[in-house]
Design a protein around this motif. Sequence first.
Motif, PDB file in Angstrom:
ATOM      1  N   ALA A 164       0.086   7.527 -14.824  1.00 16.66           N
ATOM      2  CA  ALA A 164       0.661   6.183 -14.668  1.00 16.66           C
ATOM      3  C   ALA A 164       0.032   5.289 -15.727  1.00 16.66           C
ATOM      4  N   ARG A 165       0.700   5.164 -16.836  1.00 18.08           N
ATOM      5  CA  ARG A 165       0.145   4.412 -17.961  1.00 18.08           C
ATOM      6  C   ARG A 165       0.821   3.051 -18.069  1.00 18.08           C
ATOM      7  N   GLY A 166       0.092   2.106 -18.661  1.00 21.11           N
ATOM      8  CA  GLY A 166       0.640   0.771 -18.857  1.00 21.11           C
ATOM      9  C   GLY A 166       0.874   0.035 -17.552  1.00 21.11           C
ATOM     10  N   ALA A 216       0.910  -2.851 -15.324  1.00 17.20           N
ATOM     11  CA  ALA A 216       0.848  -4.300 -15.545  1.00 17.20           C
ATOM     12  C   ALA A 216       0.257  -5.032 -14.350  1.00 17.20           C
ATOM     13  N   GLN A 217       0.600  -4.613 -13.148  1.00 20.32           N
ATOM     14  CA  GLN A 217       0.087  -5.249 -11.932  1.00 20.32           C
ATOM     15  C   GLN A 217      -0.464  -4.163 -11.007  1.00 20.32           C
ATOM     16  N   PRO A 218      -1.575  -3.567 -11.409  1.00 20.91           N
ATOM     17  CA  PRO A 218      -2.103  -2.415 -10.670  1.00 20.91           C
ATOM     18  C   PRO A 218      -2.758  -2.825  -9.356  1.00 20.91           C
ATOM     19  N   THR A 219      -2.815  -1.871  -8.440  1.00 21.40           N
ATOM     20  CA  THR A 219      -3.637  -2.016  -7.247  1.00 21.40           C
ATOM     21  C   THR A 219      -4.879  -1.156  -7.463  1.00 21.40           C
ATOM     22  N   VAL A 220      -6.034  -1.798  -7.453  1.00 23.94           N
ATOM     23  CA  VAL A 220      -7.299  -1.136  -7.767  1.00 23.94           C
ATOM     24  C   VAL A 220      -8.135  -1.019  -6.497  1.00 23.94           C
ATOM     25  N   LEU A 221      -8.527   0.194  -6.158  1.00 20.54           N
ATOM     26  CA  LEU A 221      -9.439   0.442  -5.049  1.00 20.54           C
ATOM     27  C   LEU A 221     -10.861   0.419  -5.588  1.00 20.54           C
ATOM     28  N   TYR A 222     -11.683  -0.494  -5.066  1.00 20.93           N
ATOM     29  CA  TYR A 222     -13.091  -0.588  -5.472  1.00 20.93           C
ATOM     30  C   TYR A 222     -13.959  -0.244  -4.277  1.00 20.93           C
ATOM     31  N   LEU A 273     -10.014  12.299  -6.331  1.00 27.85           N
ATOM     32  CA  LEU A 273      -9.645  13.303  -7.327  1.00 27.85           C
ATOM     33  C   LEU A 273      -8.421  14.094  -6.888  1.00 27.85           C
ATOM     34  N   TYR A 274      -8.272  14.309  -5.596  1.00 32.27           N
ATOM     35  CA  TYR A 274      -7.130  15.078  -5.096  1.00 32.27           C
ATOM     36  C   TYR A 274      -5.803  14.426  -5.470  1.00 32.27           C
ATOM     37  N   SER A 275      -5.792  13.104  -5.577  1.00 30.78           N
ATOM     38  CA  SER A 275      -4.548  12.374  -5.865  1.00 30.78           C
ATOM     39  C   SER A 275      -4.060  12.577  -7.286  1.00 30.78           C
ATOM     40  N   GLY A 276      -4.956  12.980  -8.187  1.00 34.91           N
ATOM     41  CA  GLY A 276      -4.599  13.104  -9.594  1.00 34.91           C
ATOM     42  C   GLY A 276      -4.647  11.792 -10.350  1.00 34.91           C
ATOM     43  N   LYS A 277      -4.914  10.687  -9.660  1.00 35.41           N
ATOM     44  CA  LYS A 277      -4.916   9.369 -10.298  1.00 35.41           C
ATOM     45  C   LYS A 277      -6.264   9.096 -10.965  1.00 35.41           C
ATOM     46  N   PRO A 278      -6.289   8.187 -11.954  1.00 32.31           N
ATOM     47  CA  PRO A 278      -7.525   7.957 -12.719  1.00 32.31           C
ATOM     48  C   PRO A 278      -8.582   7.191 -11.939  1.00 32.31           C
ATOM     49  N   THR A 305      -8.939  -0.435 -20.204  1.00 30.56           N
ATOM     50  CA  THR A 305      -7.808   0.011 -21.024  1.00 30.56           C
ATOM     51  C   THR A 305      -7.499   1.482 -20.765  1.00 30.56           C
ATOM     52  N   ALA A 306      -8.541   2.313 -20.732  1.00 32.09           N
ATOM     53  CA  ALA A 306      -8.338   3.733 -20.448  1.00 32.09           C
ATOM     54  C   ALA A 306      -7.821   3.939 -19.032  1.00 32.09           C
ATOM     55  N   LEU A 307      -8.347   3.185 -18.091  1.00 33.08           N
ATOM     56  CA  LEU A 307      -8.003   3.346 -16.688  1.00 33.08           C
ATOM     57  C   LEU A 307      -6.574   2.908 -16.392  1.00 33.08           C
ATOM     58  N   LEU A 308      -6.164   1.778 -16.987  1.00 26.73           N
ATOM     59  CA  LEU A 308      -4.887   1.152 -16.627  1.00 26.73           C
ATOM     60  C   LEU A 308      -3.779   1.367 -17.657  1.00 26.73           C
ATOM     61  N   ASP A 309      -4.153   1.714 -18.888  1.00 25.15           N
ATOM     62  CA  ASP A 309      -3.140   1.752 -19.949  1.00 25.15           C
ATOM     63  C   ASP A 309      -2.923   3.134 -20.558  1.00 25.15           C
ATOM     64  N   THR A 310      -3.992   3.813 -20.949  1.00 29.21           N
ATOM     65  CA  THR A 310      -3.819   5.032 -21.752  1.00 29.21           C
ATOM     66  C   THR A 310      -4.153   6.326 -21.015  1.00 29.21           C
TER      67      THR A 310
END
Length: 394
Positions: free
Chosen positions: A187-189, A191-197, A299-304, A342-347
């Motif tokens: 999921a690159r680019g 714009a309005q991400p939901t971030v779990l912290y 990690l199981y989700s495959g998401k960054p 940038t790496a996490l949300l864009d590339t």
Amino acid sequence: AGAVALDLARRRFRPSSGGGPVARALHRHQPEFLLHFSAPPGSEYQVTMWLPYLERIGRPFLVMVREPEFLAPIAAATGAPVVYCPTLRAMDEALVPSLRTAFYVNHGAKNSHCIRFTQLTHVQLHHGDSDKAPSANPVSGIFDRIFVAGPAAIDRYARAGVRIPADKFVVVGRPQVESIEVRREPARGLAQPTVLYTPTWTGHHADADYCSLPVAEGLLRRLLERGATVILRAHPYTAQNPASARQLGRLTELLVADRARTGRQHVFGAAARELSLTECVNRSDVLVSDVSGVISDYLYSGKPYAVTDMGDEGDRFVERFPLAGSGYVLRRDLSNLDDVLTALLDTDPLAQARWATRRRYLGDFPAESYAEAFLAAARRELTPAQELTAPAPA
């Protein structure tokens, strides 16, 4: 010496029938295994994460708690008997002859009270999989079996210099991730991400303090500038440290103010704790976490994901915590924060590398039957040895 020998001999053999009403009820219940639990207050999550899978084993069991505050919350989470055993005598009565196996979810000191019942097979489950130092605790060696999520957990013990016979380890996956939704495509680019912290707590010792709360305000401010909706899910032990509690309070104030200004529906406090970790993972696009078991589950989700290096270890950080090698490492001083975001949300250049890491940490089991690896391994521990070696019927 004679008194000690007599005490050990009495516990070596199965307790006799009889006892009080609880013991009589357990004799009627005929449990085949128990979950032994002792921990500091607020730790019941270590048990509740396992209860659905213990129930799916399909055999009668009981939960033995050693502190009274766990009786009510754990009893509310299961239909199995939950027994409070404050003393060794109470344990003697609860350990009825039908029991074959004892499971554990941590390395609590009182585990030794149960492990000395040698007629039982003792199995350590852990309550998460992470590269934290406690996940390679030498105390694990006292158990007959150590159920681990993947081969990486076995390597972790070896890397820490903890020598445990290979036949004690059983790779069973991490059944709690079975309901996590998998995102195959990067999921690159966003714009309005939901971030779990998910900041962790400070730990019992300074060398196990991976908590990022001291620098989290700068992180959250930058996420909000990037248009992120934040799910802030702090560790249950956070309030035990007054400084951490104040830092968490400041983050909550930031999110409340941003929600009033932008309308973004941040999730924090009690609302975040009401969500399961699986729900938090499924709602989010990316994770920012300290070194903890949350990363393995994510990690199981495959998401960054990004991992905070709170020790300023630089290149050594990934050597000590290999799971961070498939994520984006955030320095303590936040000097690389923009590059990480940038790496996490864009590339997301590490998208493909995470799949190999996923197999090492979580096992290589079919998604449609992922939890069966644990269930099958648990049932094997409940099967008498003569049944395992008996020839198949003609």
